[in-house]
Write a protein that holds these residues in place. Structure first.
Motif, PDB file in Angstrom:
ATOM      1  N   VAL A  56      22.186   3.030  10.241  1.00 56.43           N
ATOM      2  CA  VAL A  56      21.173   2.208   9.162  1.00 56.43           C
ATOM      3  C   VAL A  56      21.736   2.983   7.536  1.00 56.43           C
ATOM      4  N   ALA A  57      21.694   2.324   6.209  1.00 57.32           N
ATOM      5  CA  ALA A  57      22.162   2.889   5.250  1.00 57.32           C
ATOM      6  C   ALA A  57      20.736   3.420   4.237  1.00 57.32           C
ATOM      7  N   LEU A  58      21.266   4.661   3.980  1.00 52.94           N
ATOM      8  CA  LEU A  58      20.081   5.497   3.180  1.00 52.94           C
ATOM      9  C   LEU A  58      21.195   4.832   1.696  1.00 52.94           C
ATOM     10  N   ARG A  59      19.964   5.148   0.466  1.00 45.91           N
ATOM     11  CA  ARG A  59      20.030   4.875  -0.944  1.00 45.91           C
ATOM     12  C   ARG A  59      19.672   6.403  -1.492  1.00 45.91           C
ATOM     13  N   ASP A  60      19.744   6.346  -2.497  1.00 42.64           N
ATOM     14  CA  ASP A  60      18.851   7.346  -3.748  1.00 42.64           C
ATOM     15  C   ASP A  60      18.008   7.490  -3.609  1.00 42.64           C
ATOM     16  N   PRO A  61      17.423   8.776  -3.805  1.00 37.96           N
ATOM     17  CA  PRO A  61      15.442   8.360  -3.724  1.00 37.96           C
ATOM     18  C   PRO A  61      15.153   7.879  -5.325  1.00 37.96           C
ATOM     19  N   ARG A  62      14.161   6.858  -5.714  1.00 37.89           N
ATOM     20  CA  ARG A  62      13.755   6.727  -6.722  1.00 37.89           C
ATOM     21  C   ARG A  62      12.111   6.627  -6.984  1.00 37.89           C
ATOM     22  N   LEU A  63      12.253   7.131  -8.630  1.00 34.89           N
ATOM     23  CA  LEU A  63      10.950   7.717  -8.913  1.00 34.89           C
ATOM     24  C   LEU A  63       9.917   6.354  -9.147  1.00 34.89           C
ATOM     25  N   PRO A  64       8.658   6.711  -8.365  1.00 42.33           N
ATOM     26  CA  PRO A  64       8.161   5.272  -9.029  1.00 42.33           C
ATOM     27  C   PRO A  64       7.837   5.054 -10.342  1.00 42.33           C
ATOM     28  N   PRO A  65       7.396   4.047 -10.422  1.00 45.99           N
ATOM     29  CA  PRO A  65       7.713   4.301 -12.584  1.00 45.99           C
ATOM     30  C   PRO A  65       5.770   5.386 -12.663  1.00 45.99           C
ATOM     31  N   ARG A  66       5.576   5.590 -13.703  1.00 43.07           N
ATOM     32  CA  ARG A  66       4.744   6.312 -14.022  1.00 43.07           C
ATOM     33  C   ARG A  66       3.853   4.779 -14.563  1.00 43.07           C
ATOM     34  N   THR A  67       1.836   5.853 -14.396  1.00 42.28           N
ATOM     35  CA  THR A  67       1.090   4.567 -14.439  1.00 42.28           C
ATOM     36  C   THR A  67       0.064   4.975 -15.549  1.00 42.28           C
ATOM     37  N   ASP A  68       0.413   6.777 -16.100  1.00 40.13           N
ATOM     38  CA  ASP A  68      -0.337   6.979 -17.030  1.00 40.13           C
ATOM     39  C   ASP A  68      -0.024   6.859 -18.709  1.00 40.13           C
ATOM     40  N   VAL A  69       1.182   6.223 -18.865  1.00 41.93           N
ATOM     41  CA  VAL A  69       2.392   5.828 -19.967  1.00 41.93           C
ATOM     42  C   VAL A  69       1.256   4.717 -20.783  1.00 41.93           C
ATOM     43  N   ALA A  70       0.610   5.747 -21.430  1.00 44.79           N
ATOM     44  CA  ALA A  70       0.315   4.038 -22.971  1.00 44.79           C
ATOM     45  C   ALA A  70       1.139   3.575 -23.042  1.00 44.79           C
TER      46      ALA A  70
ATOM     47  N   GLY B 237       1.012  -1.260   0.367  1.00 47.56           N
ATOM     48  CA  GLY B 237      -0.105  -0.215   0.148  1.00 47.56           C
ATOM     49  C   GLY B 237       0.650   1.570  -0.118  1.00 47.56           C
ATOM     50  N   ALA B 238       1.952   1.207   0.522  1.00 50.02           N
ATOM     51  CA  ALA B 238       2.841   2.129   0.332  1.00 50.02           C
ATOM     52  C   ALA B 238       3.492   2.945  -0.854  1.00 50.02           C
ATOM     53  N   PHE B 239       3.957   1.654  -1.613  1.00 52.12           N
ATOM     54  CA  PHE B 239       4.316   1.853  -2.388  1.00 52.12           C
ATOM     55  C   PHE B 239       3.447   2.395  -3.974  1.00 52.12           C
ATOM     56  N   ASP B 240       2.408   1.581  -3.522  1.00 48.58           N
ATOM     57  CA  ASP B 240       0.834   2.291  -4.248  1.00 48.58           C
ATOM     58  C   ASP B 240       0.795   3.293  -4.223  1.00 48.58           C
ATOM     59  N   ALA B 241       1.117   4.437  -3.292  1.00 49.27           N
ATOM     60  CA  ALA B 241       0.202   5.447  -1.829  1.00 49.27           C
ATOM     61  C   ALA B 241       1.679   6.299  -3.076  1.00 49.27           C
ATOM     62  N   ALA B 242       2.966   5.686  -2.849  1.00 51.92           N
ATOM     63  CA  ALA B 242       4.463   6.883  -3.375  1.00 51.92           C
ATOM     64  C   ALA B 242       3.923   6.761  -5.505  1.00 51.92           C
ATOM     65  N   THR B 243       3.809   5.697  -5.845  1.00 54.53           N
ATOM     66  CA  THR B 243       3.074   5.917  -7.056  1.00 54.53           C
ATOM     67  C   THR B 243       2.414   6.372  -7.351  1.00 54.53           C
ATOM     68  N   THR B 244       0.814   6.403  -6.613  1.00 56.48           N
ATOM     69  CA  THR B 244      -0.285   7.236  -7.014  1.00 56.48           C
ATOM     70  C   THR B 244      -0.148   8.895  -7.107  1.00 56.48           C
ATOM     71  N   ALA B 245       0.954   9.859  -5.889  1.00 58.50           N
ATOM     72  CA  ALA B 245       1.079  10.777  -5.819  1.00 58.50           C
ATOM     73  C   ALA B 245       2.770  11.235  -6.494  1.00 58.50           C
ATOM     74  N   SER B 246       3.733  10.355  -7.485  1.00 55.37           N
ATOM     75  CA  SER B 246       4.075  11.007  -7.800  1.00 55.37           C
ATOM     76  C   SER B 246       5.743  11.168  -7.309  1.00 55.37           C
ATOM     77  N   ALA B 247       5.117  10.677  -5.935  1.00 50.43           N
ATOM     78  CA  ALA B 247       6.613  10.808  -4.701  1.00 50.43           C
ATOM     79  C   ALA B 247       7.381   9.635  -5.243  1.00 50.43           C
ATOM     80  N   PRO B 248       8.906  10.389  -5.164  1.00 50.08           N
ATOM     81  CA  PRO B 248      10.101   9.702  -4.725  1.00 50.08           C
ATOM     82  C   PRO B 248      10.131   9.097  -3.220  1.00 50.08           C
ATOM     83  N   VAL B 249      10.698   7.588  -3.254  1.00 49.87           N
ATOM     84  CA  VAL B 249      11.025   6.601  -2.645  1.00 49.87           C
ATOM     85  C   VAL B 249      12.318   6.995  -1.916  1.00 49.87           C
ATOM     86  N   VAL B 250      12.804   6.940  -0.983  1.00 43.94           N
ATOM     87  CA  VAL B 250      14.552   6.852  -0.459  1.00 43.94           C
ATOM     88  C   VAL B 250      13.718   5.273   0.292  1.00 43.94           C
TER      89      VAL B 250
END
Length: 114
Positions: A100-114, A62-75
């Motif tokens: 603690v290991a931090l990685r670069d932010p990742r943008l979720p895949p776009r869902t509005d691309v045909a 669900g958290a990943f779905d929220a990030a995808t819906t909002a086009s928010a990066p995931v760290v």
């Protein structure tokens, strides 16, 4: 079932509580996406809870779905040692080393691309 107790301290610091299944889970995903769109950051534990067993638990997506819906990066963040700091079933932390290991932010895949 809720993923966290709804204590006054957690509400006061701005915790968002979510359901893991059913219609409430879908509504909570939308609410989290709205929180992300408003510019707030969320720290989410996709495993859902502490467990005394070693290794990763299955993720709740669900958290990943929220990030995808909002086009928010995931760290991506990895935490090791937290089971020693706050053991499941206990209320108070104890002294322990945490990594603690931090990685670069990742943008979720776009869902509005045909």
């Amino acid at each position: 079932p809720l993923t966290a107790p709804r204590g006054p301290f957690l509400r006061r610091i701005g915790c968002e509580f979510v359901h893991r299944a059913g219609h409430a889970a879908a509504a909570d995903t939308g609410r989290l996406a709205g929180t992300l769109r408003s510019g707030r950051s969320l720290a989410i534990w996709p495993e859902g809870a502490l467990d005394p067993a070693l290794g990763l638990r299955p993720f709740h997506f669900g958290a990943f779905d929220a990030a995808t819906t909002a086009s928010a990066p995931v760290v991506p963040v990895g935490i090791r040692g937290s089971r020693e700091l706050l053991r499941p079933g206990t209320r108070f932390p104890r002294r322990a080393a945490i990594w603690v290991a931090l990685r670069d932010p990742r943008l979720p895949p776009r869902t509005d691309v045909a």
